[in-house]
Scaffold this active site. Structure first.
Site, PDB file in Angstrom:
ATOM      1  N   ARG A   1       9.109   7.956  -4.971  1.00 54.36           N
ATOM      2  CA  ARG A   1       9.094   7.008  -6.081  1.00 54.36           C
ATOM      3  C   ARG A   1       8.833   5.599  -5.539  1.00 54.36           C
ATOM      4  O   ARG A   1       9.120   5.300  -4.386  1.00 54.36           O
ATOM      5  CB  ARG A   1      10.458   7.058  -6.785  1.00 54.36           C
ATOM      6  CG  ARG A   1      10.559   6.161  -8.016  1.00 54.36           C
ATOM      7  CD  ARG A   1      11.679   6.676  -8.860  1.00 54.36           C
ATOM      8  NE  ARG A   1      12.131   5.795  -9.918  1.00 54.36           N
ATOM      9  CZ  ARG A   1      11.549   5.665 -11.100  1.00 54.36           C
ATOM     10  NH1 ARG A   1      10.445   6.329 -11.372  1.00 54.36           N
ATOM     11  NH2 ARG A   1      12.073   4.895 -12.035  1.00 54.36           N
TER      12      ARG A   1
ATOM     13  N   THR B   1       3.431   9.600 -17.792  1.00 53.48           N
ATOM     14  CA  THR B   1       4.139  10.514 -16.882  1.00 53.48           C
ATOM     15  C   THR B   1       3.623  11.937 -17.082  1.00 53.48           C
ATOM     16  O   THR B   1       3.133  12.291 -18.153  1.00 53.48           O
ATOM     17  CB  THR B   1       5.667  10.473 -17.092  1.00 53.48           C
ATOM     18  OG1 THR B   1       6.101   9.133 -16.982  1.00 53.48           O
ATOM     19  CG2 THR B   1       6.418  11.305 -16.079  1.00 53.48           C
TER      20      THR B   1
ATOM     21  N   THR C   1       4.462   9.619 -12.065  1.00 52.17           N
ATOM     22  CA  THR C   1       4.281   8.626 -13.121  1.00 52.17           C
ATOM     23  C   THR C   1       3.749   7.296 -12.614  1.00 52.17           C
ATOM     24  O   THR C   1       3.908   6.977 -11.430  1.00 52.17           O
ATOM     25  CB  THR C   1       5.631   8.377 -13.838  1.00 52.17           C
ATOM     26  OG1 THR C   1       5.416   7.597 -15.012  1.00 52.17           O
ATOM     27  CG2 THR C   1       6.635   7.644 -12.949  1.00 52.17           C
TER      28      THR C   1
ATOM     29  N   ASP D   1      11.886  -0.028 -14.855  1.00 54.29           N
ATOM     30  CA  ASP D   1      12.988   0.947 -14.863  1.00 54.29           C
ATOM     31  C   ASP D   1      14.267   0.381 -14.254  1.00 54.29           C
ATOM     32  O   ASP D   1      15.319   1.017 -14.310  1.00 54.29           O
ATOM     33  CB  ASP D   1      12.577   2.238 -14.132  1.00 54.29           C
ATOM     34  CG  ASP D   1      11.870   3.217 -15.075  1.00 54.29           C
ATOM     35  OD1 ASP D   1      11.918   2.992 -16.299  1.00 54.29           O
ATOM     36  OD2 ASP D   1      11.285   4.201 -14.597  1.00 54.29           O
TER      37      ASP D   1
ATOM     38  N   SER E   1      15.560   6.529 -12.459  1.00 55.18           N
ATOM     39  CA  SER E   1      14.554   7.342 -13.146  1.00 55.18           C
ATOM     40  C   SER E   1      15.223   8.387 -14.030  1.00 55.18           C
ATOM     41  O   SER E   1      16.416   8.666 -13.887  1.00 55.18           O
ATOM     42  CB  SER E   1      13.694   8.047 -12.091  1.00 55.18           C
ATOM     43  OG  SER E   1      12.775   8.918 -12.690  1.00 55.18           O
ATOM     44  N   SER E   2      14.438   8.963 -14.922  1.00 54.01           N
ATOM     45  CA  SER E   2      14.901  10.124 -15.694  1.00 54.01           C
ATOM     46  C   SER E   2      14.148  11.384 -15.282  1.00 54.01           C
ATOM     47  O   SER E   2      14.397  12.463 -15.813  1.00 54.01           O
ATOM     48  CB  SER E   2      14.662   9.900 -17.190  1.00 54.01           C
ATOM     49  OG  SER E   2      15.404   8.806 -17.649  1.00 54.01           O
TER      50      SER E   2
ATOM     51  N   GLY F   1       8.356  11.689 -20.609  1.00 49.59           N
ATOM     52  CA  GLY F   1       9.031  11.238 -21.836  1.00 49.59           C
ATOM     53  C   GLY F   1      10.164  10.259 -21.592  1.00 49.59           C
ATOM     54  O   GLY F   1      11.005  10.072 -22.472  1.00 49.59           O
ATOM     55  N   GLY F   2      10.207   9.625 -20.411  1.00 46.75           N
ATOM     56  CA  GLY F   2      11.305   8.685 -20.150  1.00 46.75           C
ATOM     57  C   GLY F   2      12.633   9.406 -20.335  1.00 46.75           C
ATOM     58  O   GLY F   2      12.811  10.516 -19.810  1.00 46.75           O
TER      59      GLY F   2
END
Ligand code: DON
Length: 601
Positions: A120, A404, A422, A446, A475-476, A497-498
């Site tokens: 990330r 994403t 993403t 984020d 993050s999700s 989708g966050g």
């Protein structure tokens, strides 16, 4: 037709009475209502494939085809996942790309263990917790070419965090792949150079972000033709991106982080007064992490640990749900949906309070994923009433974005890879670095960019998620696997989708394990979403009938429609070895399985 019984052993009060009261209404519902993709000519079966020699599921058919081609050449799950990742970077620039980042969860069949690769984006060294706000606590006014950039954490050069995707894919491939990297990247280079037809959803996104894509010269060059945004059916050619990919094929990640490409990336960042410099790029590190895991009704669930909140909250919510026998409830009934909502509300309240980068702050993973904690927290659920989120915390708006992407892969040896990638919001920062074709992320959003504020997805996070140099934003993203008692992967899945990533993955798992739906139904069934703040139960069209809706409103839920919750790409493996691949009907994905597999010498 489903029959309703007294269900709860641990909380007899929760369903004991309610189930009787609601039984008649729920029992009249059809088992599930399939989600219909209004923009697609495809039928449900187009989203399903089955085979025994491996499976690839991605959000674009060209990415799936590239992954399948690797399996056919004798490659393994990592070869296929990496090939599909590079292609999806080319064909879904609104979702992901070389200027972004992601996570990959790998199941090693031989060693019977799972590994996590965290690539990330990280905050640049010059970043600080107040970098987006002025002395009055408002977002700074950033100008570019005479235009005000209204949301500097979502659009423009300051929103860009140090990209990790290229290093992540190359290093993971170097360690675990079988095929030559040049073979694995070849499909992406070809598609970038020759172009591909712009599809409806991409055209819509270009139009949606037109104002910002037009502002930045690098982006204008790629996504506009004769001064107009590209339309469906036109060809998107990305020459510069093809060249950048060729350099990766030839030199691995070196050129991107230390060579010519890196200099072009830095030059772009400087043009808009962003913070990333050569030290940031040179110093980027992929981090291997220990997966988070738990048990749900005897199945082992393995998922992404912090800095993602996904795995922790999926396990936390499953632990709460496990206290009731959901199989006796109706998946579209008010009783189940009420309980599900209350569970989501509590997990997302924990997300806001407890989550951040574990290398910088203390995250109580063990407590949040323990059965004892789930029992304690779910004891506060009132079977008849919605708990106001304000009694747990603040309010904030929510945003939506079709960005994403997730890829699931299983090879014929039983290795598996699940990767979610993403650039954050649609087209990330909307800045394409000139001369590289690389869409730069806006992952800085984020972080908690403003105390008490919310991000593009309406998510509120606390001080644990404050910006600091080299820190990873929360993050999700939740690449997830479910393993059977013998330690074999029986389900792989993930979603964009966050915050809705977490609830989409959760509902797909519950649909498979509790409601015994076939994978196609489990993924296509309507979904709901609650994220604590705002205190709203979002629901897809058809998620419940009028009777259930009334009961939910009577219980105090504030309902609000949402176009879609996530875009799940999943694979299920039967005991016999037969694999089912399912792409979500909510988007343009496709599963694929090899026709002929070549033995690798
Ligand atoms: O890491 C995260 O949680 C977000 N950056 C993911 C954004 C996302 O899924 C957007 N898609 N709709």
């Amino acid at each position: 037709m489903r029959i309703f019984f007294k269900t709860s052993k641990i909380f007899p009060l929760l369903f004991g009475v309610t189930a009787c009261v609601t039984a008649a209404g729920d029992a009249n519902l059809p088992l599930f209502k399939s989600y219909s993709n209004k923009n697609s000519q495809r039928v449900a079966s187009d989203y399903h494939a089955q085979g025994t020699d491996g499976m690839v599921v991605a959000a674009h058919p060209l990415a799936t085809a590239a992954g399948v081609a690797m399996l056919e050449k004798g490659g393994n799950a990592i070869d296929a996942a990496v090939a599909a990742s590079f292609v999806i970077s080319v064909v879904r620039p609104q979702s992901t790309g070389l200027g972004g980042g992601g996570f990959l969860l790998y199941h090693d069949k031989e060693q019977k263990r799972q590994r996590i690769f965290d690539f990330r984006e990280r905050a640049p060294i010059k970043a600080s917790s107040s970098m987006f706000i002025d002395e009055q606590g408002n977002y700074k006014k950033i100008m570019f070419n005479g235009q005000l950039v209204k949301d500097p954490a979502i659009v423009g050069h300051l929103s860009v965090a140090v990209p990790g995707l290229v290093k992540g894919l190359v290093e993971t491939h170097r360690e675990l792949g079988k095929l030559d990297l040049r073979i694995v990247i070849a499909p992406a280079i070809e598609i970038a150079a020759k172009g591909f037809p712009v599809y409806l959803a991409l055209a819509r996104e270009i139009k949606d972000r037109e104002q910002w894509l037009r502002l930045y010269p690098g982006s204008r060059k790629v996504f506009f033709l004769d001064g107009k945004p590209l339309e469906a059916g036109q060809t998107l050619v990305q020459d510069d991106l093809a060249k950048t990919l060729q350099l990766i094929a030839a030199h691995g990640h070196r050129d991107f982080y230390e060579g010519d490409t890196s200099r072009k990336l830095i030059a772009e960042i400087k043009r808009g007064n962003g913070l990333i410099d050569a030290t940031d790029l040179r110093g980027y590190r992929v981090i291997e992490r220990v997966p988070v895991s738990g048990y749900y009704r005897g199945h082992r669930v393995v998922s992404m640990p912090p800095p993602s909140s996904g795995g922790v909250h999926i396990i936390e919510m499953l632990n709460m749900l496990e206290q009731n026998d959901l199989s006796k409830l109706h998946p579209r009934g008010a009783t189940y949906l009420h309980y599900l909502t209350e569970v989501m509300r509590r997990a997302f309240a924990d997300r806001a309070k407890e989550m951040g980068d574990p290398d910088f702050v203390d995250v109580p993973v063990h407590r949040l994923t323990s059965k004892a904690y789930a029992q304690k927290v779910s004891a506060s659920i009132d079977p008849e009433r919605a708990t106001p989120s304000s009694s747990i915390g603040l309010s904030a708006p929510t945003g939506e974005s079709p960005s994403t992407t997730h890829i699931s892969v299983m090879d014929r040896w039983g290795n598996a890879a699940a990767t979610t990638q993403t650039v954050n919001y649609s087209f990330g920062s909307c800045v394409v670095a000139e001369g590289t074709g690389v869409v730069l992320n806006d992952e800085m959003d984020d972080f908690t960019t403003k105390p008490g504020g919310s991000n593009a997805f309406g998510l509120v996070t606390g001080t644990k998620n404050n910006i600091a140099p080299k820190k990873t934003p929360l993050s999700s993203m939740s690449p997830t696997m479910v393993l059977n008692k013998e330690g074999r992967v029986e389900l792989i899945l993930g979603s964009p989708g966050g915050p809705r990533i977490i609830t989409a993955v959760l509902q797909a798992i519950v649909n498979v394990i509790d409601f015994k739906m076939e994978l196609l139904d489990a993924v296509h069934a309507t979904r709901v979403h609650h994220q604590w703040m705002p205190d709203t139960l979002r629901f897809e069209d058809g998620a419940f009938d009028n009777d259930s809706k009334k009961r939910l409103v009577d219980m105090g839920h504030k309902l609000s429609p949402i176009e879609s919750v996530g875009d799940v790409q999943a694979i299920q493996r039967e005991q016999s070895g037969l694999m089912h691949g399912v792409s979500d009907v909510r988007s343009d994905g496709k599963p694929g399985t090899p026709a002929h597999v070549k033995e690798l010498k």
